[in-house]
Write a protein that holds these residues in place. Structure first.
Motif, PDB file in Angstrom:
ATOM      1  N   THR A 142      -7.671  16.572 -24.859  1.00 46.08           N
ATOM      2  CA  THR A 142      -7.925  15.250 -25.425  1.00 46.08           C
ATOM      3  C   THR A 142      -6.601  14.492 -25.482  1.00 46.08           C
ATOM      4  N   VAL A 143      -6.584  13.272 -24.954  1.00 45.74           N
ATOM      5  CA  VAL A 143      -5.341  12.496 -24.861  1.00 45.74           C
ATOM      6  C   VAL A 143      -5.598  11.078 -25.363  1.00 45.74           C
ATOM      7  N   SER A 144      -4.586  10.469 -25.971  1.00 48.33           N
ATOM      8  CA  SER A 144      -4.706   9.054 -26.349  1.00 48.33           C
ATOM      9  C   SER A 144      -4.288   8.213 -25.162  1.00 48.33           C
ATOM     10  N   TRP A 145      -5.031   7.152 -24.912  1.00 39.86           N
ATOM     11  CA  TRP A 145      -4.675   6.238 -23.816  1.00 39.86           C
ATOM     12  C   TRP A 145      -3.686   5.218 -24.365  1.00 39.86           C
ATOM     13  N   ASP A 146      -2.455   5.232 -23.838  1.00 36.51           N
ATOM     14  CA  ASP A 146      -1.467   4.280 -24.358  1.00 36.51           C
ATOM     15  C   ASP A 146      -1.028   3.281 -23.296  1.00 36.51           C
ATOM     16  N   GLY A 147      -1.727   3.279 -22.147  1.00 40.83           N
ATOM     17  CA  GLY A 147      -1.388   2.319 -21.091  1.00 40.83           C
ATOM     18  C   GLY A 147      -0.222   2.778 -20.228  1.00 40.83           C
ATOM     19  N   ALA A 148       0.356   3.942 -20.517  1.00 45.94           N
ATOM     20  CA  ALA A 148       1.501   4.393 -19.715  1.00 45.94           C
ATOM     21  C   ALA A 148       1.063   4.866 -18.331  1.00 45.94           C
ATOM     22  N   ALA A 149      -0.157   5.348 -18.215  1.00 43.92           N
ATOM     23  CA  ALA A 149      -0.665   5.758 -16.895  1.00 43.92           C
ATOM     24  C   ALA A 149      -1.321   4.553 -16.231  1.00 43.92           C
ATOM     25  N   ALA A 150      -1.242   4.497 -14.899  1.00 42.03           N
ATOM     26  CA  ALA A 150      -1.821   3.352 -14.196  1.00 42.03           C
ATOM     27  C   ALA A 150      -3.338   3.458 -14.105  1.00 42.03           C
ATOM     28  N   SER A 151      -3.859   4.689 -14.193  1.00 40.16           N
ATOM     29  CA  SER A 151      -5.307   4.883 -14.054  1.00 40.16           C
ATOM     30  C   SER A 151      -5.684   6.186 -14.750  1.00 40.16           C
TER      31      SER A 151
ATOM     32  N   GLU B 292       0.863  -1.186   0.000  1.00 34.95           N
ATOM     33  CA  GLU B 292       0.000   0.000   0.000  1.00 34.95           C
ATOM     34  C   GLU B 292       0.891   1.225   0.000  1.00 34.95           C
ATOM     35  N   SER B 293       0.438   2.251  -0.710  1.00 35.15           N
ATOM     36  CA  SER B 293       1.188   3.500  -0.677  1.00 35.15           C
ATOM     37  C   SER B 293       0.298   4.547  -0.023  1.00 35.15           C
ATOM     38  N   PHE B 294       0.910   5.617   0.411  1.00 35.58           N
ATOM     39  CA  PHE B 294       0.138   6.642   1.084  1.00 35.58           C
ATOM     40  C   PHE B 294      -0.221   7.791   0.147  1.00 35.58           C
ATOM     41  N   GLY B 295      -0.554   7.462  -1.108  1.00 34.26           N
ATOM     42  CA  GLY B 295      -1.135   8.469  -1.984  1.00 34.26           C
ATOM     43  C   GLY B 295      -0.126   9.213  -2.811  1.00 34.26           C
ATOM     44  N   PRO B 296      -0.605  10.297  -3.456  1.00 33.35           N
ATOM     45  CA  PRO B 296       0.194  10.965  -4.464  1.00 33.35           C
ATOM     46  C   PRO B 296       1.529  11.451  -3.933  1.00 33.35           C
ATOM     47  N   ALA B 297       1.541  11.888  -2.665  1.00 33.65           N
ATOM     48  CA  ALA B 297       2.789  12.423  -2.132  1.00 33.65           C
ATOM     49  C   ALA B 297       3.836  11.323  -2.033  1.00 33.65           C
ATOM     50  N   SER B 298       3.424  10.061  -2.029  1.00 33.42           N
ATOM     51  CA  SER B 298       4.415   9.032  -1.760  1.00 33.42           C
ATOM     52  C   SER B 298       4.462   7.924  -2.796  1.00 33.42           C
ATOM     53  N   LEU B 299       3.907   8.166  -3.984  1.00 38.60           N
ATOM     54  CA  LEU B 299       3.950   7.025  -4.895  1.00 38.60           C
ATOM     55  C   LEU B 299       3.876   7.408  -6.355  1.00 38.60           C
ATOM     56  N   ASN B 300       4.781   6.839  -7.116  1.00 40.40           N
ATOM     57  CA  ASN B 300       4.602   6.791  -8.556  1.00 40.40           C
ATOM     58  C   ASN B 300       3.995   5.422  -8.812  1.00 40.40           C
ATOM     59  N   THR B 301       2.662   5.381  -8.927  1.00 42.46           N
ATOM     60  CA  THR B 301       1.946   4.097  -8.972  1.00 42.46           C
ATOM     61  C   THR B 301       2.531   3.158 -10.016  1.00 42.46           C
ATOM     62  N   ARG B 302       2.838   3.718 -11.153  1.00 41.95           N
ATOM     63  CA  ARG B 302       3.265   2.858 -12.242  1.00 41.95           C
ATOM     64  C   ARG B 302       4.608   2.190 -11.936  1.00 41.95           C
ATOM     65  N   ALA B 303       5.472   2.921 -11.249  1.00 40.90           N
ATOM     66  CA  ALA B 303       6.780   2.345 -10.968  1.00 40.90           C
ATOM     67  C   ALA B 303       6.671   1.138 -10.060  1.00 40.90           C
ATOM     68  N   VAL B 304       5.628   1.092  -9.236  1.00 38.65           N
ATOM     69  CA  VAL B 304       5.484  -0.015  -8.299  1.00 38.65           C
ATOM     70  C   VAL B 304       4.809  -1.214  -8.943  1.00 38.65           C
ATOM     71  N   HIS B 305       3.989  -0.947  -9.957  1.00 37.99           N
ATOM     72  CA  HIS B 305       3.302  -2.069 -10.603  1.00 37.99           C
ATOM     73  C   HIS B 305       4.321  -3.073 -11.095  1.00 37.99           C
TER      74      HIS B 305
ATOM     75  N   SER C 236       4.052  -5.346 -13.462  1.00 34.03           N
ATOM     76  CA  SER C 236       4.207  -5.292 -14.915  1.00 34.03           C
ATOM     77  C   SER C 236       3.262  -4.237 -15.481  1.00 34.03           C
ATOM     78  N   THR C 237       2.992  -4.260 -16.747  1.00 35.31           N
ATOM     79  CA  THR C 237       2.324  -3.114 -17.378  1.00 35.31           C
ATOM     80  C   THR C 237       0.800  -3.207 -17.378  1.00 35.31           C
ATOM     81  N   THR C 238       0.149  -2.045 -17.478  1.00 31.34           N
ATOM     82  CA  THR C 238      -1.299  -2.043 -17.683  1.00 31.34           C
ATOM     83  C   THR C 238      -1.583  -2.277 -19.164  1.00 31.34           C
TER      84      THR C 238
END
Ligand SMILES: Cc1cc2nc3c(=O)[nH]c(=O)nc-3n(C[C@H](O)[C@H](O)[C@H](O)COP(=O)(O)OP(=O)(O)OC[C@H]3O[C@@H](n4cnc5c(N)ncnc54)[C@H](O)[C@@H]3O)c2cc1C
Ligand code: FES
Length: 429
Positions: free
Chosen positions: A357-366, A325-338, A340-342
Motif C-alpha cells: 500500500t503506497v500513498s500517491w504523492d505525484g512523484a511518479a509519472a504514472s 518519444e522515449s524507447f521505454g523503461p530501458a531508456s527513460l526516467n519519465t519524470r525527469a523528462v516531464h 513540469s510536475t504531475t
C-alpha cells in the motif's frame, strides 16, 4: 426588386449560412466529446475518465484523440529482407510484407509497430510471449513496412546479465521468410501535417528511427518545410544509413544534417563525417538555428532526453512545439523528462496481489512508475497506452488518463502507463 429587399435577402442568406456552419461545428464537437467519454469509461469494478488536456497543465503536448487501429488485433508479416545498417553490425533493418498479400494502410510518420513474439526460454522452459514496440523507420508504403532494430547488450559492467531478449531474437533468429505478428501502427509521436513551421529533428543513437520515417516522408512528399537533423552517436561506426542521409543532404537544399560524434574514431573526419565533437546540446541548437519558431521532435537516450527537452522548454519553446518519444523503461526516467510536475493528491494505492500500500504523492509519472518503484514487476511494452500490455484490473476506485488509450480495454481495467489515481485505489497487482 427594390434595393432594400435585395439587401434583406442577402443578409438572410448570410445568416442562414452562419447558422448551418454553427450547427455543423456544434455537432462535430459533440461527437468528439462522445468519443472521449466512451474512451474514458471504466466499466464494472472501477472507473476511468479522461481529464481535459492535462498535458497542457504539465507543459506536454495536448492529448490527441485515439484513432481506431488500422486492423484489429495482430496481423502476420513475412520478413522479406534484412539489411545491416551500421559499421558495428548492431542495427538491422527488417522489411516486413503482409502475409495476406493485401495492401498495407498508411501511418503517421513517427509511429511504431507493437510485436508479439514467442521467444524460446534459454533455460528449457516453455516459450515466453513477449511484447515489444519498434518504430517504423521509413515512409509509409503499401507493400511493406520497415523497422530498424538495435541488438541490445547486457548493461555496461554486467556481463553476468542476459542480453536483450527480443532485439537479439530478431537479429539471430528471424531470417528472410520468417514470420512475425504485429498490431497496427500506433503512437502519438508523429509529424504534424498541417504545420508550416520549420522542423528540427533531434535523434540520439537508435532514437533516430522514427525521425528517419519523418524525414523520408517529407522528402517523398516534397514537403516545403525546412528540416534540420541533429544526429548524435558515439562515432561513425554507430551511425546508421550514412549514405542515405548524405544523399538527402546533398540533394535537398532545405535539409541540413548535423552529426555529433561523442568519441570519434581516428578515421572519422570533422567537417566531412561529423560537424561537432560531443553531444547534441542546447548551445549547438542556438548556434545553428535562426530566431524563427521551430517545431522540435526529440528521440534519444536518457541523458539527451532529460537535458534537451526541459532545456527547450526553459528557453521558451512552447510545449506544443516540443514532441518527444522515449524507447521505454530501458531508456527513460519519465519524470525527469516531464517539463513540469504531475498533480499530487492524497490517494492511497493498494496493490492487492503484492500486499503493498503506497500513498500517491505525484512523484511518479504514472501508476506503472509507482508500481515499479515499489519493486513490483509489471509487464509493459510501449509505456504510452498503445500496446495494452500493462492493462490491470481496478478492484475499487478510479483513475484518470493523461492521453486517450489506443489499446482495447477490458471493462473495469486500466492502462497503468498512462494513468494516475483520482481516488483511493485497489489494483489487482
Ligand atoms: C515506442 C517505442 C519505439 C521503439 N523503437 C525502437 C526502434 O526503432 N529500434 C530499436 O532498436 N528499439 C526500439 N525500441 C526499444 C524496444 O522496444 C526494446 O525495448 C529494445 O529492443 C530492448 O528489448 P529487448 O527485449 O531486446 O531487451 P530486454 O530483454 O527488455 O532487456 C533490456 C535490458 O535489460 C537488461 N537486463 C536483462 N535482465 C536484467 C536484469 N535481471 N536486471 C537488469 N537488467 C537486465 C538486458 O541486458 C538489456 O540491456 C522502441 C521502444 C518503444 C517503447
Ligand atoms: S505499456 Fe503499452 S499500454 Fe501500457
Amino acid at each position: 426588386m427594390s434595393n432594400a429587399t435585395l439587401v434583406l435577402l442577402i443578409t438572410a442568406a448570410i445568416l442562414a449560412q452562419v447558422a448551418v456552419f454553427g450547427l455543423f461545428g456544434w455537432l462535430r464537437q459533440r461527437a468528439q466529446l462522445r468519443v472521449l467519454e466512451r474512451r474514458g469509461e471504466g466499466g464494472a469494478g472501477g472507473a476511468v475518465r479522461m481529464v481535459g488536456k492535462p498535458e497542457q497543465d504539465q507543459g506536454l503536448d495536448p492529448a490527441p484523440v485515439a484513432q481506431a487501429p488500422a486492423w484489429p488485433g495482430h496481423r502476420e508479416f513475412v520478413v522479406q529482407r534484412r539489411v545491416i545498417e551500421d559499421g558495428n553490425g548492431a542495427v538491422c533493418s527488417f522489411y516486413l510484407s503482409p502475409a495476406d498479400g493485401q495492401p498495407l494502410p498508411t501511418y503517421r510518420p513517427g509511429q511504431y509497430l507493437t510485436f508479439k513474439l514467442e521467444v524460446p526460454d534459454p533455460t528449457g522452459g516453455p516459450p515466453k510471449t513477449l511484447v515489444r514496440c519498434y518504430s517504423l523507420s521509413d515512409r509509409p508504403r503499401t507493400d511493406c513496412y520497415r523497422v530498424s532494430i538495435k541488438r541490445v547488450p547486457p548493461p555496461p559492467g554486467r556481463p553476468d546479465l542476459p542480453a536483450g531478449v527480443v532485439s537479439n531474437h530478431f537479429h539471430d533468429q528471424l531470417k528472410e521468410g520468417s514470420r512475425v505478428w504485429a498490431r497496427a501502427p500506433s503512437g502519438h509521436f508523429f509529424l504534424t501535417q498541417d504545420s508550416v513551421l520549420p522542423v528540427v529533428l533531434i535523434g540520439g543513437g537508435i532514437g533516430i528511427t522514427p525521425l528517419l520515417s519523418i524525414l523520408n516522408t517529407m522528402s517523398d512528399r516534397a514537403d516545403p518545410r525546412e528540416v534540420w537533423l541533429f544526429y548524435g552517436v558515439r562515432n561513425g561506426a554507430e551511425r546508421i544509413m550514412s549514405e542515405h542521409l548524405k544523399t538527402l543532404s546533398e540533394g535537398q537544399p532545405g535539409f541540413h544534417l548535423h552529426c555529433c560524434y561523442a568519441v570519434p574514431d581516428p578515421d572519422d573526419l570533422l567537417g566531412r563525417d561529423y560537424q561537432q565533437q560531443g553531444y547534441v546540446d542546447l548551445a549547438l541548437l542556438q548556434r545553428t538555428l535562426d530566431f524563427r519558431r521551430h517545431e522540435f521532435y526529440v528521440c534519444g537516450p536518457p541523458a539527451m532526453m532529460e537535458s534537451l527537452v526541459p532545456a527547450l522548454a526553459a528557453q521558451g519553446v512552447p510545449a506544443a512545439d516540443i514532441h518527444y518519444e522515449s524507447f521505454g523503461p530501458a531508456s527513460l526516467n519519465t519524470r525527469a523528462v516531464h517539463v513540469s510536475t504531475t498533480r499530487a493528491n492524497t490517494s492511497v494505492v493498494r496493490f492487492s496481489r503484492s500486499g503493498k500500500t503506497v500513498s500517491w504523492d505525484g512523484a511518479a509519472a504514472s501508476l506503472l512508475d509507482l508500481a515499479e518503484g515499489q519493486g513490483i514487476v509489471v509487464d509493459s511494452g510501449c509505456r504510452a497506452g498503445s500496446c495494452g500490455t500493462c492493462q490491470t484490473r481496478i478492484e475499487s476506485g478510479a483513475v484518470t488518463y493523461s492521453q486517450a488509450p489506443d489499446a482495447d480495454l477490458k471493462p473495469g481495467h486500466c492502462l497503468l502507463c498512462i494513468s494516475t489515481p483520482t481516488t483511493d485505489l485497489t489494483l489487482t497487482l
